[in-house]
Write an enzyme that holds these catalytic residues in place. Sequence first.
Site, PDB file in Angstrom:
ATOM      1  N   HIS A  34       0.887   0.401   5.179  1.00 60.38           N
ATOM      2  CA  HIS A  34       1.130   1.425   6.191  1.00 60.38           C
ATOM      3  C   HIS A  34       0.267   2.647   5.857  1.00 60.38           C
ATOM      4  O   HIS A  34      -0.484   2.630   4.871  1.00 60.38           O
ATOM      5  CB  HIS A  34       2.622   1.775   6.254  1.00 60.38           C
ATOM      6  CG  HIS A  34       3.224   2.065   4.899  1.00 60.38           C
ATOM      7  ND1 HIS A  34       2.860   3.152   4.144  1.00 60.38           N
ATOM      8  CD2 HIS A  34       4.138   1.376   4.158  1.00 60.38           C
ATOM      9  CE1 HIS A  34       3.530   3.145   3.014  1.00 60.38           C
ATOM     10  NE2 HIS A  34       4.309   2.078   2.980  1.00 60.38           N
ATOM     11  N   GLU A  35       0.416   3.694   6.675  1.00 63.49           N
ATOM     12  CA  GLU A  35      -0.430   4.886   6.502  1.00 63.49           C
ATOM     13  C   GLU A  35      -0.313   5.475   5.091  1.00 63.49           C
ATOM     14  O   GLU A  35      -1.278   6.042   4.570  1.00 63.49           O
ATOM     15  CB  GLU A  35      -0.062   5.960   7.544  1.00 63.49           C
ATOM     16  CG  GLU A  35      -0.586   5.660   8.939  1.00 63.49           C
ATOM     17  CD  GLU A  35      -2.116   5.519   8.994  1.00 63.49           C
ATOM     18  OE1 GLU A  35      -2.821   6.319   8.362  1.00 63.49           O
ATOM     19  OE2 GLU A  35      -2.596   4.590   9.670  1.00 63.49           O
ATOM     20  N   GLY A  36       0.865   5.360   4.493  1.00 59.21           N
ATOM     21  CA  GLY A  36       1.049   5.875   3.129  1.00 59.21           C
ATOM     22  C   GLY A  36       0.093   5.169   2.165  1.00 59.21           C
ATOM     23  O   GLY A  36      -0.628   5.822   1.387  1.00 59.21           O
ATOM     24  N   HIS A  37       0.055   3.826   2.228  1.00 57.44           N
ATOM     25  CA  HIS A  37      -0.876   3.082   1.362  1.00 57.44           C
ATOM     26  C   HIS A  37      -2.314   3.488   1.659  1.00 57.44           C
ATOM     27  O   HIS A  37      -3.125   3.658   0.748  1.00 57.44           O
ATOM     28  CB  HIS A  37      -0.759   1.578   1.640  1.00 57.44           C
ATOM     29  CG  HIS A  37       0.536   0.957   1.235  1.00 57.44           C
ATOM     30  ND1 HIS A  37       1.383   0.360   2.134  1.00 57.44           N
ATOM     31  CD2 HIS A  37       1.122   0.825   0.023  1.00 57.44           C
ATOM     32  CE1 HIS A  37       2.435  -0.116   1.496  1.00 57.44           C
ATOM     33  NE2 HIS A  37       2.316   0.153   0.222  1.00 57.44           N
ATOM     34  N   GLN A 153       9.408   5.620 -10.017  1.00 54.13           N
ATOM     35  CA  GLN A 153       8.374   4.636 -10.390  1.00 54.13           C
ATOM     36  C   GLN A 153       7.155   5.360 -10.979  1.00 54.13           C
ATOM     37  O   GLN A 153       6.599   4.927 -11.991  1.00 54.13           O
ATOM     38  CB  GLN A 153       7.977   3.827  -9.164  1.00 54.13           C
ATOM     39  CG  GLN A 153       6.747   2.973  -9.341  1.00 54.13           C
ATOM     40  CD  GLN A 153       6.531   2.008  -8.190  1.00 54.13           C
ATOM     41  OE1 GLN A 153       7.187   0.969  -8.131  1.00 54.13           O
ATOM     42  NE2 GLN A 153       5.634   2.324  -7.282  1.00 54.13           N
ATOM     43  N   SER A 186       7.266   0.139   3.492  1.00 54.43           N
ATOM     44  CA  SER A 186       7.154  -1.217   4.060  1.00 54.43           C
ATOM     45  C   SER A 186       8.504  -1.679   4.589  1.00 54.43           C
ATOM     46  O   SER A 186       8.580  -2.480   5.512  1.00 54.43           O
ATOM     47  CB  SER A 186       6.652  -2.189   3.004  1.00 54.43           C
ATOM     48  OG  SER A 186       5.425  -1.736   2.503  1.00 54.43           O
TER      49      SER A 186
END
Length: 280
Positions: A34-37, A153, A186
């Site tokens: 998605h746009e974040g990735h 994370q 996701s």
Amino acid sequence: MQIIQSVNEMQSHAIGLRSSGRLIGLVPTMGCLHEGHLSLIDIAKEKTDKVIVSIFVNPTQFGPSEDYDKYPRELEQDLEKCRDRGVDIAFTPSVAEMFPQDYSTYVKEEHISAGLCGISRPQHFQGVTTVCLKLFNLTRPDIAVFGRKDAQQCAVVKKMVRDLHLPTEIVIGPTLRDADGLATSSRNVYLSPVQREEALNISKSLKIAKDMVDSGTRSVDRVVAEVTHHLAHSRRIRVIYVNVVDRERMELARTIEPGKQLLCVAAWADQTRLIDNIEL
Ligand code: PAF
């Protein structure tokens, strides 16, 4: 764009790139990009000569009753997005090669992993650190880029890098939000329009907390109570935790020190587990 599936091929290619003096940037993902990735890919492109995106749904970071089987897998679309974004190598190893039947070696960070998501997902971070170390060994990155939405994370992987003297810098990209405020993830594809509408209360509650701190509130209890109260109004939302923690060690804060802490929320929107956080 090169697509590499074999772990041996990936490793020898990465060693070759490094010895020819190229800076390697890795964006580790589980796909369904998605746009974040894509924004993390942009950061890697800006800082390095060769960008590798790994696409691997890692079975070891899912608990036995979690969504490993139904986790969205969209390899063809993901490869298209990587190509369009100028990725140099998509690394798409198989589970059989990454974790063969007789696999038995794990890496465990013991402190930062323990709280927040580590309470309800006790094996999760061990799975994350193990796969990240394997991906780092295979792709030899100078930098690896992670998103701030997964704040715990990020802190766990940074600690692993420090504890194990790994020659990789961990770069953290900002959380990307859709126009309605929902943090890109996701797992958002699981949400129906009604569930999504209710899930928006998570980012709204973070904003409420930030406004409280900006107007002088320093009591952790008051901020946590307000966020919990706000989320309690949504019938489909069940809070897993609402905690104020320091950014590096993820330890619970006693009072709010603006600029140093995160408010972290995990909640179920019906069957979908969502996380989000904001810097206070
Ligand atoms: O954030 C993710 O998508 C995963 O936890 C990661 C870092 C790719 C490891 O499987």
